[in-house]
Design a protein around this motif. Structure first.
Motif, PDB file in Angstrom:
ATOM      1  N   LEU A  65      12.004  -0.161  25.814  1.00  0.00           N
ATOM      2  CA  LEU A  65      11.031  -0.229  27.079  1.00  0.00           C
ATOM      3  C   LEU A  65      11.365   0.710  28.106  1.00  0.00           C
ATOM      4  O   LEU A  65      12.485   0.850  28.482  1.00  0.00           O
ATOM      5  CB  LEU A  65      10.807  -1.517  27.448  1.00  0.00           C
ATOM      6  CG  LEU A  65      10.525  -2.890  26.609  1.00  0.00           C
ATOM      7  CD1 LEU A  65      10.764  -4.132  27.161  1.00  0.00           C
ATOM      8  CD2 LEU A  65       9.177  -2.706  25.727  1.00  0.00           C
ATOM      9  N   ASN A  66      10.454   1.304  28.702  1.00  0.00           N
ATOM     10  CA  ASN A  66      10.655   2.039  29.934  1.00  0.00           C
ATOM     11  C   ASN A  66      10.901   1.331  30.980  1.00  0.00           C
ATOM     12  O   ASN A  66      10.992  -0.121  30.885  1.00  0.00           O
ATOM     13  CB  ASN A  66       9.612   2.965  30.220  1.00  0.00           C
ATOM     14  CG  ASN A  66       8.306   2.272  30.550  1.00  0.00           C
ATOM     15  OD1 ASN A  66       8.036   1.382  31.121  1.00  0.00           O
ATOM     16  ND2 ASN A  66       6.967   3.310  30.259  1.00  0.00           N
ATOM     17  N   CYS A  67      10.870   1.646  32.327  1.00  0.00           N
ATOM     18  CA  CYS A  67      11.416   1.002  33.416  1.00  0.00           C
ATOM     19  C   CYS A  67      10.298   0.057  33.937  1.00  0.00           C
ATOM     20  O   CYS A  67      10.505  -0.863  34.933  1.00  0.00           O
ATOM     21  CB  CYS A  67      11.869   1.602  34.801  1.00  0.00           C
ATOM     22  SG  CYS A  67      13.535   2.556  34.031  1.00  0.00           S
ATOM     23  N   SER A  68       9.163   0.137  33.366  1.00  0.00           N
ATOM     24  CA  SER A  68       7.855  -0.455  33.811  1.00  0.00           C
ATOM     25  C   SER A  68       7.492  -1.521  32.776  1.00  0.00           C
ATOM     26  O   SER A  68       6.412  -2.269  33.006  1.00  0.00           O
ATOM     27  CB  SER A  68       6.652   0.360  33.889  1.00  0.00           C
ATOM     28  OG  SER A  68       6.931   1.348  34.862  1.00  0.00           O
ATOM     29  N   GLY A 109      27.304   3.270  31.760  1.00  0.00           N
ATOM     30  CA  GLY A 109      26.925   2.209  32.734  1.00  0.00           C
ATOM     31  C   GLY A 109      26.682   1.000  32.019  1.00  0.00           C
ATOM     32  O   GLY A 109      26.295   0.837  31.073  1.00  0.00           O
ATOM     33  N   ASP A 110      26.302  -0.070  33.319  1.00  0.00           N
ATOM     34  CA  ASP A 110      25.835  -1.273  32.704  1.00  0.00           C
ATOM     35  C   ASP A 110      24.812  -1.792  33.159  1.00  0.00           C
ATOM     36  O   ASP A 110      24.392  -2.958  33.189  1.00  0.00           O
ATOM     37  CB  ASP A 110      26.996  -2.310  32.780  1.00  0.00           C
ATOM     38  CG  ASP A 110      27.450  -2.402  34.207  1.00  0.00           C
ATOM     39  OD1 ASP A 110      26.782  -1.789  35.268  1.00  0.00           O
ATOM     40  OD2 ASP A 110      28.342  -3.281  34.375  1.00  0.00           O
ATOM     41  N   THR A 111      23.789  -0.826  33.807  1.00  0.00           N
ATOM     42  CA  THR A 111      22.466  -1.299  34.292  1.00  0.00           C
ATOM     43  C   THR A 111      21.581  -1.499  32.900  1.00  0.00           C
ATOM     44  O   THR A 111      21.907  -0.824  32.052  1.00  0.00           O
ATOM     45  CB  THR A 111      21.868  -0.358  35.329  1.00  0.00           C
ATOM     46  OG1 THR A 111      21.755   0.892  34.558  1.00  0.00           O
ATOM     47  CG2 THR A 111      22.759   0.015  36.516  1.00  0.00           C
ATOM     48  N   PRO A 112      20.518  -2.303  33.411  1.00  0.00           N
ATOM     49  CA  PRO A 112      19.425  -2.257  32.100  1.00  0.00           C
ATOM     50  C   PRO A 112      19.192  -1.086  31.574  1.00  0.00           C
ATOM     51  O   PRO A 112      19.075  -0.865  30.382  1.00  0.00           O
ATOM     52  CB  PRO A 112      18.464  -3.214  32.600  1.00  0.00           C
ATOM     53  CG  PRO A 112      19.165  -3.977  33.811  1.00  0.00           C
ATOM     54  CD  PRO A 112      20.095  -2.990  34.339  1.00  0.00           C
ATOM     55  N   LEU A 166      14.071  -5.025  31.806  1.00  0.00           N
ATOM     56  CA  LEU A 166      13.028  -3.991  31.781  1.00  0.00           C
ATOM     57  C   LEU A 166      11.701  -4.618  31.423  1.00  0.00           C
ATOM     58  O   LEU A 166      10.566  -4.075  31.979  1.00  0.00           O
ATOM     59  CB  LEU A 166      13.595  -3.007  30.857  1.00  0.00           C
ATOM     60  CG  LEU A 166      14.685  -2.081  31.128  1.00  0.00           C
ATOM     61  CD1 LEU A 166      15.108  -1.412  29.800  1.00  0.00           C
ATOM     62  CD2 LEU A 166      14.497  -1.394  32.383  1.00  0.00           C
ATOM     63  N   LEU A 167      11.558  -5.590  30.647  1.00  0.00           N
ATOM     64  CA  LEU A 167      10.520  -6.007  30.302  1.00  0.00           C
ATOM     65  C   LEU A 167       9.748  -7.024  31.461  1.00  0.00           C
ATOM     66  O   LEU A 167       8.318  -6.745  31.546  1.00  0.00           O
ATOM     67  CB  LEU A 167      10.659  -7.459  29.069  1.00  0.00           C
ATOM     68  CG  LEU A 167       9.284  -8.157  28.457  1.00  0.00           C
ATOM     69  CD1 LEU A 167       8.554  -6.890  27.751  1.00  0.00           C
ATOM     70  CD2 LEU A 167       9.846  -9.135  27.567  1.00  0.00           C
ATOM     71  N   GLY A 168      10.441  -7.579  32.177  1.00  0.00           N
ATOM     72  CA  GLY A 168       9.843  -8.155  33.354  1.00  0.00           C
ATOM     73  C   GLY A 168       8.707  -9.174  33.054  1.00  0.00           C
ATOM     74  O   GLY A 168       9.028  -9.997  32.158  1.00  0.00           O
TER      75      GLY A 168
END
Length: 171
Positions: A98-101, A15-18, A87-89
């Motif tokens: 990094l995790n999704c948070s 896939g190509d999502t983050p 993901l870093l936001g």
């Protein structure tokens, strides 16, 4: 894992999502280097040299440089260009993965990711991040890699620990 199983696992990451870019980069790098799960989740941006294709791995008391190949490099570049910042936001972190948070990936989180992709790849063995480390070493030795070089890459202080991989035979 057999080479076919490793190929199936890494092919399941398309896939190509983050998140998918991160997962692909983590698993490609894990198989390309044989790093321990703790070592890979604690990698920082400064530990990766994309130009020369190596990572600096920080083991408990030592540091070692581990080369990686073009597949891992491609996955890392895609993740760094199109996934990590998302993901870093609004967080700040030097961690590579990094995790999704936007926080450091946990060992359990990494394990769950692997389980999911192993299921997708229809691998019927119990698989953990350490399974890829074992597979990496066994595949290198089976194809004639120098035992001392593999020992150095894996960070083993005792050659006997590395020699156990010499018993690997492709099914």
């Amino acid at each position: 894992l057999t080479l076919n199983q490793v190929d199936a696992l890494l092919s399941a990451l398309s896939g190509d999502t983050p998140k998918e870019l991160r997962d692909k980069a983590m698993l490609e790098l894990l198989y390309a280097t044989g790093m321990r799960v703790t070592e890979i989740i604690t990698l920082e941006l400064k530990d990766v040299n994309l130009e020369l294709e190596y990572v600096v791995c920080h083991d408990r008391t030592k540091e070692r440089m581990i080369p990686f190949g073009s597949d891992a490099k491609k996955a890392l570049v895609m993740y760094l260009r199109n996934g990590r910042d998302y993901l870093l936001g609004d967080n700040e972190s030097d961690c590579l993965f990094l995790n999704c948070s936007g926080k450091t990936m946990s060992r359990q989180g990494f394990w769950k990711i692997m389980k999911g992709y192993a299921e997708q790849a229809k691998i019927d063995k119990d698989i953990t991040p350490h399974t890829l480390r074992h597979s990496f070493a066994a595949h290198l030795i089976a194809r004639g890699a120098d035992m001392r070089a593999v020992q150095t890459i894996l960070g083993h202080s005792d050659m006997a620990t590395t020699q156990m991989y010499a018993a690997y035979r492709e099914d």
